[in-house]
Design an enzyme around this catalytic site. Structure first.
Site, PDB file in Angstrom:
ATOM      1  N   GLU A 188       0.856  -2.227  12.673  1.00  0.00           N
ATOM      2  CA  GLU A 188       1.054  -3.676  12.720  1.00  0.00           C
ATOM      3  C   GLU A 188       1.426  -4.187  14.110  1.00  0.00           C
ATOM      4  OE1 GLU A 188       3.891  -4.293   9.632  1.00  0.00           O
ATOM      5  OE2 GLU A 188       2.410  -4.014   8.038  1.00  0.00           O
ATOM      6  N   TRP A 244       0.828  -1.211   0.000  1.00  0.00           N
ATOM      7  CA  TRP A 244       0.000   0.000   0.000  1.00  0.00           C
ATOM      8  C   TRP A 244       0.859   1.258   0.000  1.00  0.00           C
ATOM      9  CZ3 TRP A 244      -1.481   3.046   4.720  1.00  0.00           C
ATOM     10  CH2 TRP A 244      -0.530   2.894   5.740  1.00  0.00           C
ATOM     11  N   ASP A 245       2.162   1.097   0.263  1.00  0.00           N
ATOM     12  CA  ASP A 245       3.081   2.236   0.280  1.00  0.00           C
ATOM     13  C   ASP A 245       2.914   3.095  -0.970  1.00  0.00           C
ATOM     14  OD1 ASP A 245       3.930   0.142   1.956  1.00  0.00           O
ATOM     15  OD2 ASP A 245       5.988   0.863   1.964  1.00  0.00           O
ATOM     16  N   LYS A 298       3.371   0.760  16.004  1.00  0.00           N
ATOM     17  CA  LYS A 298       4.510   0.708  15.100  1.00  0.00           C
ATOM     18  C   LYS A 298       4.512   1.934  14.203  1.00  0.00           C
ATOM     19  CE  LYS A 298       6.605  -1.928  11.333  1.00  0.00           C
ATOM     20  NZ  LYS A 298       6.405  -2.973  10.315  1.00  0.00           N
ATOM     21  N   GLN A 299       3.329   2.326  13.748  1.00  0.00           N
ATOM     22  CA  GLN A 299       3.243   3.463  12.843  1.00  0.00           C
ATOM     23  C   GLN A 299       1.900   4.152  12.996  1.00  0.00           C
ATOM     24  OE1 GLN A 299       3.914   0.564   9.763  1.00  0.00           O
ATOM     25  NE2 GLN A 299       2.203   1.334   8.598  1.00  0.00           N
TER      26      GLN A 299
END
Length: 850
Positions: A535, A406-407, A647-648
């Site tokens: 994640e 998806w980046d 994580k993000q």
């Protein structure tokens, strides 16, 4: 080098880490040059990093920044986008619907090797007596060059100059040169130009597997960001069907077929030696290596120049013999037109690119250099992908196995859509080519519609860990989001008619089938059992990011179908037949979108990341040692999943992408809550945190997050740049500049807004946006916003802090700015402290990991 983001470490007590705003590069080694990245000193301590950041590529072919001599290296690499091997995924326990076949990018035959011998002594940089050394990647010419003066063991000085270029105009072409000049004495020299199949002939996958086994015994976690090793020979040579006369005597070639995937590759090489000295040439040909060896009696002051032109072609099913014919045609054309023309074409191509894509920060040369390197890295990853995806590492390394995530859609596509829409179209056409395999994947998971693979090369799901892979259904909405931005920015209704609309429909079907209605009156639509961008929190109910983006996807699909029905009836009829659209589907999508459950906690005044997120204990990042970061390499997933730790960016990313659905008060409250528990273990976080920090008023923090993202690879902030450039992060740098400090937002349906927040100390920020064929230069200073049409005839309208402003080609528009927008001194408070959802205090112990 620490693996933890400097800003996060600084916030959580790692005081030994320098502030992110400090220039992290050794400027004695990497001097500031706004249009080049130059290295003035050879250093073997970080070869993997410099190999990545000095890579050259065009989105199809990539050559790592390995030295021509191929003696000092961390990871020799040549990568062709999409060229991969497959292998069976071995699950510890099988279950229905698990991914079955892994895919990994193959290290293609290496044509970079040009070895030099003087008096039979090899040039090896780590052992050489270097009088001068300089290596430069020029963003305006697209050429990597190196200058060396070497004093040989016998005391002779030799000047060695080389160049390397992968063409943006000729997708399959690379051009290299090596020029040798004896400065003060004659000497016999030998130049050995080679092509080597490193995938099977270098170290060998068996060694990698043995090392992995030893690491496992020692308790060292495997890094999921690295490529998988192969246990078998990958590239099977195919040369037996060539006969005398098929190739010119002086043209070298190699051809292979992948053992499992069946993909094919061929490359051909031409050489041109220019010298007035006596010389000879010999050729060696084998299955895994070919060589052209030149022997020259070099006289002082008389240069010996070798030009090496290489063509690579790959295919899924085309025989290697046909690919070799294609290589021959490429090289024949170069021979006829001359190398100089292709070098000039490269510079012209880049002139046009920078005219549309450059971002200028006057008075900040160190930042300017890093920004341009990041932007150049994006185009090196995407320009000639031409209907293939954009891997997470581009074509600079094998990290993530060469997979597409998806980046691309969330972090790379905005840059392409608003500066290079032709490249955006190509990337989106690739997603459309995977639609049928995505339908199959949805059926395998008992769903209707289409579910795009979380990580893939050929369209099939390659993620063996479904909790942090397949469960990230949000990829469907991410792709739809990128499609919507592209169609809105370009007005490319032909693409909407024939391709985009099918994706809108099939992804909306997936969401409607995946979700369900709850409450007696059927007023709430829920989506359960998914993983959002974070994640460290997996397989949850009503993940906020997923629900917000699914709502967008459902709305956009309904709007797009209605648009075609009202304005493009022929396209509507054709689409309805293709996808077998049912009469009530559009109504159901719109109803589900309006009834989507969006978690909100009234007590804390924030949006929980998911339905049960606030029930978890808080991870105390301040008491987590730096050596235990990133968490994914130091703690079992079940340990991480029990805590509130990210994580993000997850909720914060939703605030950016769907900002119109949240109030400013909600954005600030959410940012204040999630920022302290976001680890920065992902390179995807800092850019988003910079954007929202700027919007809610944390201007100093926004600038520091921007700095962290700007130098992710140049300063190896996550200690894995050696695996390749973080392409999503480079794309995010553009968004941090234009959306964070420039305040640019796409409001949908061809509406855009600007609300600048220029950092303190910056005199101005200049960037370009191409909207409906008109390129607008946006110049932001502390006092005003100036809009100027650089190209195009169509006026463009922006909402600027509540006022409608239209700029056309006839005159610039200047808008006075009343300050920087909201400004908050300091950093976000930590209102969460150690609060439970009910407001009571808790004490969170950091897991020991024992």
């Amino acid at each position: 080098m620490s693996t933890v983001d400097p800003i996060v470490a600084e916030k959580h007590g790692a005081s030994h880490v320098a502030p992110a705003a400090v220039d992290p590069l050794d400027r004695g080694r990497f001097p500031i040059d706004e249009w080049r990245l130059t290295e003035t000193r050879f250093d073997e301590s970080d070869l993997g990093v410099t190999e990545s950041i000095f890579s050259v590529g065009n989105g199809y072919l990539g050559l790592r920044g390995n030295y021509e001599e191929s003696r000092d290296f961390a990871a020799n690499g040549t990568f062709v986008n999409g060229f991969h091997e497959t292998w069976p995924i071995q699950h510890a326990e099988e279950a229905f619907g698990f991914a079955k076949v892994g895919q990994t990018i193959v290290n293609a035959p290496d044509s970079k090797i040009i070895r030099l011998y003087v008096d039979d002594e090899p040039l090896e940089l780590s052992a050489a007596d270097l009088v001068e050394y300089e290596r430069t990647l020029d963003f305006r010419t697209g050429v990597l060059s190196r200058h060396v003066i070497w004093r040989t063991p016998s005391g002779k000085r030799v000047q060695v100059d080389s160049t390397r270029m992968v063409s943006f105009t000729q997708r399959h072409l690379a051009i290299m040169t090596l020029e040798v000049t004896m400065l003060d004495a004659a000497a016999p020299i030998a130049i050995s130009s080679q092509v080597l199949n490193r995938q099977d002939a270098d170290r060998g996958a068996a060694v990698d597997i043995a090392e992995a086994a030893e690491a496992a015994k020692a308790g060292i976690a495997a890094d999921p960001r690295k490529a998988e090793a192969f246990a078998h020979r990958v590239l099977m040579p195919e040369s037996e069907d060539l006969v005398d006369g098929d190739l010119p005597d002086d043209r070298l070639s190699l051809r292979f077929k992948c053992a499992q995937s069946g993909m094919t590759i061929a490359l051909a090489v031409d050489h041109d030696l220019q010298t007035t000295n006596d010389h000879s040439v010999a050729y060696e040909r084998g299955d895994d290596i070919v060589k052209a060896i030149y022997r020259v009696n070099a006289q002082p002051g008389e240069s010996v120049r070798l030009t090496k032109t290489v063509s690579y072609h790959t295919a899924r099913v085309v025989p290697t013999r046909e690919l070799l014919d294609r290589c021959a045609r490429t090289l024949d054309r170069v021979h006829e037109e001359g190398v100089a023309r292709h070098v000039a074409d490269q510079e012209s191509w880049l002139d046009r690119f920078w005219a549309t894509a450059d971002v200028e920060i006057p008075g900040q040369p160190a930042i300017q250099q890093a920004v341009r390197w990041n932007l150049y890295s994006i185009i090196q990853a995407s320009a000639r992908a031409d209907g293939i995806g954009i891997p997470a590492k581009g074509v600079t390394g094998s990290g993530y196995g060469g997979h597409f995530f998806w980046d691309t859609e969330i972090y790379v596509m905005p840059f392409l859509t608003y500066t290079s829409p032709w490249a955006a179209r190509n990337a989106l056409r690739f997603r459309y080519s995977l639609l049928e395999s995505s339908r199959n994947r949805a059926r395998a998971l008992a769903q209707k519609g289409a579910l795009f693979a979380w990580r893939t090369i050929n369209g099939e799901e390659a993620s063996a860990y479904y909790a942090a892979g397949t469960a990230q259904y949000h990829i469907d909405a991410d792709i739809s989001y990128a499609l919507s931005q592209y169609v809105g920015a370009t007005g490319d209704y032909e693409f909407l008619d024939n391709q985009a609309i099918d994706i809108f429909v099939e992804t909306a079907r997936l969401w409607y089938d995946l979700g369900f209605w709850r409450n007696e009156d059927g007023s709430a639509f829920h989506i359960h059992g998914v993983t959002g961008p974070d994640e460290y929190t997996t397989v949850v109910n009503d993940n906020l990011y997923t629900n917000v983006m699914a709502r967008f996807n459902l709305r956009r699909a309904a709007e797009a179908v209605s648009f075609l029905q009202d304005n493009r009836p022929e396209a509507y009829r054709a689409m309805s037949q293709r996808v077998r659209l049912l009469e009530d589907e559009v109504y159901n999508w719109a109803r589900a979108a309006e009834s989507m459950t969006i978690p909100f906690d009234e007590h804390l005044g924030i949006h929980p990341q998911d339905a049960h997120f606030l029930e978890r204990e808080m991870w105390d990042l301040g008491r987590t040692p730096v050596e235990k970061r990133p968490l994914l390499l130091n703690y079992h997933p079940l340990v991480i999943y029990r805590f509130q730790v990210l994580k993000q960016a997850d909720v914060v990313l939703a605030l950016f992408l769907q900002g119109e659905d949240f109030t400013q008060e909600q954005k600030k409250a959410d940012f204040d809550y999630y920022d302290p528990i976001t680890t920065g273990d992902s390179t995807l976080s800092a850019v988003v945190q910079a954007i929202i920090a700027a919007e809610v008023g944390y201007h100093d923090l926004a600038l520091r997050y921007f700095h962290a993202s700007l130098f992710v690879d140049l300063a190896d902030r996550h200690a894995n740049t050696s695996d390749g450039v973080h392409v999503a992060s480079t794309g995010g740098v553009w968004s941090a500049l234009t959306s964070g400090f420039g305040g640019f937002r796409d409001l949908g349906a061809g509406r855009w807004s600007l609300d600048p927040r220029l950092p303190d100390g910056w005199e101005s920020l200049v960037f370009r946006l191409t909207l409906r064929g008109t390129r607008v230069r946006v110049c932001v200073s502390a006092e005003e916003l100036v809009l100027h049409v650089e190209d195009g005839a169509r006026p463009v309208t922006f909402d600027v802090r509540g006022d409608s402003v239209t700029v056309g080609p006839d005159a610039d528009v200047t808008v006075p700015l009343d300050g920087h927008g909201p400004r908050i001194s300091g950093e976000p408070p930590n209102p969460v402290g150690m609060l439970r959802a009910d407001g009571t205090m808790i004490t969170a112990e950091v897991p020991s990991g024992d």
